[in-house]
Write a protein that holds these residues in place. Structure first.
Motif, PDB file in Angstrom:
ATOM      1  N   UNK A 181      -0.991 -21.585 -11.257  1.00  0.00           N
ATOM      2  CA  UNK A 181      -0.219 -20.633 -12.057  1.00  0.00           C
ATOM      3  C   UNK A 181      -0.296 -20.962 -13.548  1.00  0.00           C
ATOM      4  N   UNK A 182      -0.294 -22.260 -13.863  1.00  0.00           N
ATOM      5  CA  UNK A 182      -0.268 -22.666 -15.268  1.00  0.00           C
ATOM      6  C   UNK A 182      -1.632 -22.573 -15.934  1.00  0.00           C
ATOM      7  N   UNK A 183      -2.701 -22.717 -15.156  1.00  0.00           N
ATOM      8  CA  UNK A 183      -4.054 -22.777 -15.728  1.00  0.00           C
ATOM      9  C   UNK A 183      -4.964 -21.767 -15.023  1.00  0.00           C
ATOM     10  N   UNK A 184      -4.860 -20.496 -15.343  1.00  0.00           N
ATOM     11  CA  UNK A 184      -5.604 -19.454 -14.625  1.00  0.00           C
ATOM     12  C   UNK A 184      -7.119 -19.539 -14.787  1.00  0.00           C
ATOM     13  N   UNK A 185      -7.616 -20.245 -15.805  1.00  0.00           N
ATOM     14  CA  UNK A 185      -9.067 -20.352 -15.994  1.00  0.00           C
ATOM     15  C   UNK A 185      -9.696 -21.438 -15.128  1.00  0.00           C
ATOM     16  N   UNK A 186      -8.882 -22.333 -14.580  1.00  0.00           N
ATOM     17  CA  UNK A 186      -9.391 -23.401 -13.730  1.00  0.00           C
ATOM     18  C   UNK A 186      -9.367 -22.974 -12.267  1.00  0.00           C
ATOM     19  N   UNK A 187     -10.154 -23.684 -11.452  1.00  0.00           N
ATOM     20  CA  UNK A 187     -10.299 -23.360 -10.040  1.00  0.00           C
ATOM     21  C   UNK A 187      -9.793 -24.549  -9.222  1.00  0.00           C
ATOM     22  N   UNK A 188      -8.917 -24.272  -8.257  1.00  0.00           N
ATOM     23  CA  UNK A 188      -8.220 -25.323  -7.529  1.00  0.00           C
ATOM     24  C   UNK A 188      -8.477 -25.206  -6.029  1.00  0.00           C
ATOM     25  N   UNK A 189      -8.753 -26.369  -5.416  1.00  0.00           N
ATOM     26  CA  UNK A 189      -9.020 -26.448  -3.980  1.00  0.00           C
ATOM     27  C   UNK A 189      -8.125 -27.515  -3.372  1.00  0.00           C
ATOM     28  N   UNK A 190      -7.550 -27.211  -2.211  1.00  0.00           N
ATOM     29  CA  UNK A 190      -6.748 -28.189  -1.487  1.00  0.00           C
ATOM     30  C   UNK A 190      -7.267 -28.359  -0.075  1.00  0.00           C
ATOM     31  N   UNK A 191      -7.584 -29.596   0.302  1.00  0.00           N
ATOM     32  CA  UNK A 191      -8.005 -29.912   1.664  1.00  0.00           C
ATOM     33  C   UNK A 191      -6.932 -30.761   2.335  1.00  0.00           C
ATOM     34  N   UNK A 192      -6.626 -30.435   3.574  1.00  0.00           N
ATOM     35  CA  UNK A 192      -5.704 -31.258   4.342  1.00  0.00           C
ATOM     36  C   UNK A 192      -6.018 -31.091   5.829  1.00  0.00           C
ATOM     37  N   UNK A 193      -5.707 -32.127   6.594  1.00  0.00           N
ATOM     38  CA  UNK A 193      -5.963 -32.100   8.032  1.00  0.00           C
ATOM     39  C   UNK A 193      -5.060 -31.103   8.744  1.00  0.00           C
ATOM     40  N   UNK A 194      -3.864 -30.853   8.182  1.00  0.00           N
ATOM     41  CA  UNK A 194      -2.849 -30.059   8.865  1.00  0.00           C
ATOM     42  C   UNK A 194      -2.700 -28.675   8.239  1.00  0.00           C
ATOM     43  N   UNK A 195      -3.121 -27.669   8.953  1.00  0.00           N
ATOM     44  CA  UNK A 195      -3.009 -26.289   8.482  1.00  0.00           C
ATOM     45  C   UNK A 195      -1.561 -25.898   8.242  1.00  0.00           C
ATOM     46  N   UNK A 196      -0.664 -26.345   9.136  1.00  0.00           N
ATOM     47  CA  UNK A 196       0.741 -25.941   9.023  1.00  0.00           C
ATOM     48  C   UNK A 196       1.406 -26.517   7.787  1.00  0.00           C
ATOM     49  N   UNK A 197       0.832 -27.561   7.202  1.00  0.00           N
ATOM     50  CA  UNK A 197       1.423 -28.150   5.999  1.00  0.00           C
ATOM     51  C   UNK A 197       1.301 -27.206   4.807  1.00  0.00           C
ATOM     52  N   UNK A 198       0.108 -26.639   4.603  1.00  0.00           N
ATOM     53  CA  UNK A 198      -0.117 -25.831   3.396  1.00  0.00           C
ATOM     54  C   UNK A 198      -0.064 -24.328   3.644  1.00  0.00           C
ATOM     55  N   UNK A 199       0.069 -23.889   4.888  1.00  0.00           N
ATOM     56  CA  UNK A 199       0.049 -22.457   5.172  1.00  0.00           C
ATOM     57  C   UNK A 199       1.130 -21.682   4.415  1.00  0.00           C
ATOM     58  N   UNK A 200       2.394 -22.174   4.321  1.00  0.00           N
ATOM     59  CA  UNK A 200       3.389 -21.422   3.545  1.00  0.00           C
ATOM     60  C   UNK A 200       3.018 -21.287   2.067  1.00  0.00           C
TER      61      UNK A 200
END
Length: 357
Positions: free
Chosen positions: A195-214
């Motif tokens: 949200x703060x840096x719209x020109x940058x590209x962000x990726x999140x990897x995690x083993x647990x889908x339910x952690x980041x799904x919300x």
């Protein structure tokens, strides 16, 4: 420290008194966790003094249960009680340690680890007897507790304290760079960054889908097209030269293959890229942690969660208190030659490693 066989036996009565205080404290902390989750402290901070009935109605809860909870808080010296009016009061000084508005100093968030650990007793008995490990789904409410904790230590400090640990990073984020959070959990830090840096590209990897799904769903609601989450087993992470900045927040010691992941992170950095690893502040040697202010809690979390989670994935079981010395060794082994260790005044329980190849 070495044993002194000539030291007189410790006073059993004094030990019993101290143990009794600790048992009482554990009971109070368990109820503090419950009060946090029910929003009772937040309401008390607004409406004190109040009766048990008015508090129950304000929180849409059953008065009989609220009354019993209040009794624990009064006898535990958390709340004040006026018998003449049958009212309860949360002192502002206590509210500064127990309400959501007090973040990042809300110790009620940390209190949630105690019932979480206690709830794992039966499974841990089997781990001790068999040497096997556990998986993330075995832990009730784990992702919510970790999200609360991470929000306090990471998200609230992200822009004013954490980003400045890397000179020039904020300017580069404004210009537009590629960022990875390896072991992102709920991904709330990435959401704030996207949200703060719209020109940058962000990726999140995690083993647990339910952690980041919300959080992924929230990003879609906000229309963010610069944030991507993916469920990944990071033991085989290999994306050479893709990222300008990679971060891991309290994640590496739980991994199945922390050495392989760190080596993959080193390879994944572009020339001039930087890796930021936050982890628990402490030593790899027990004797150096004897005066650690949260030593018993952190070793308990290690025993009940971090160690069995790693072992359950076939990992080395480094544990929560793998320590600064071991962390440095792993970073060097992964190919990081320039490692700076930083600490933040607001966060005495974590250490921040800024590493470059």
């Amino acid at each position: 420290m070495p044993f002194d066989t000539h030291t007189a036996q410790r006073d059993p009565a004094a030990f019993a008194d101290r143990l009794g205080e600790q048992i009482n404290g554990a009971a109070v902390v368990t109820m503090i966790s419950l009060g946090h989750r029910l929003g009772l402290f937040d309401r008390l901070a607004i409406t004190s003094p109040c009766t048990s009935q008015s508090l129950a109605e304000a929180c849409d809860l059953n008065e009989r249960y609220v009354s019993e909870w209040l009794a624990v808080m009064v006898t535990g010296d958390v709340l004040d009680y006026d018998a003449s009016s049958a009212t309860y009061r949360l002192d502002p000084g206590h509210a500064a340690c127990l309400t959501r508005s007090a973040s990042p100093d809300n110790l009620a968030v940390v209190a949630q680890y105690i019932p979480l650990i206690a709830g794992m007793e039966e499974r841990l008995l089997q781990c001790f007897r068999t040497g096997t490990g556990l998986a993330y789904p075995d832990y009730p409410c784990f992702h919510q507790v970790m999200a609360d904790d991470s929000y306090q230590t990471v998200v609230t400090a992200l822009f004013d304290h954490i980003l400045p640990l890397i000179p020039g990073l904020t300017d580069r984020l404004n210009e537009g760079i590629d960022v990875l959070d390896a072991g992102c959990g709920a991904g709330k830090a990435l959401l704030a960054l996207a949200q703060a840096f719209p020109r940058s590209r962000f990726v999140g990897y995690d083993l647990c889908l339910e952690a980041f799904e919300p959080t992924r769903a929230r990003a879609e609601e906000l229309g963010l097209d610069n944030l991507h989450f993916e469920q990944r087993d990071l033991r085989a992470f290999d994306e050479p030269g893709r990222y300008d900045w990679i971060a891991s927040f309290d994640a590496i010691h739980d991994q199945a293959a922390p050495d392989a992941l760190l080596a993959g992170i080193a390879r994944a950095l572009k020339p001039g890229g930087v890796y930021l690893m936050q982890d628990i502040a402490g030593s790899s040697y027990l004797e150096n942690n004897l005066v650690h202010p949260l030593g018993p809690l952190l070793y308990s979390i290690s025993c009940a969660h971090c160690t069995p989670i790693s072992i359950g994935q076939g990992g080395p079981g480094l544990g929560t208190m793998w320590g600064e010395e071991t962390a440095r060794h792993y970073l060097h082994q992964a190919g990081f030659d320039d490692i700076q260790v930083q600490r933040l005044d607001h966060d005495p329980f974590n250490v921040y490693f800024v590493a470059r190849r």
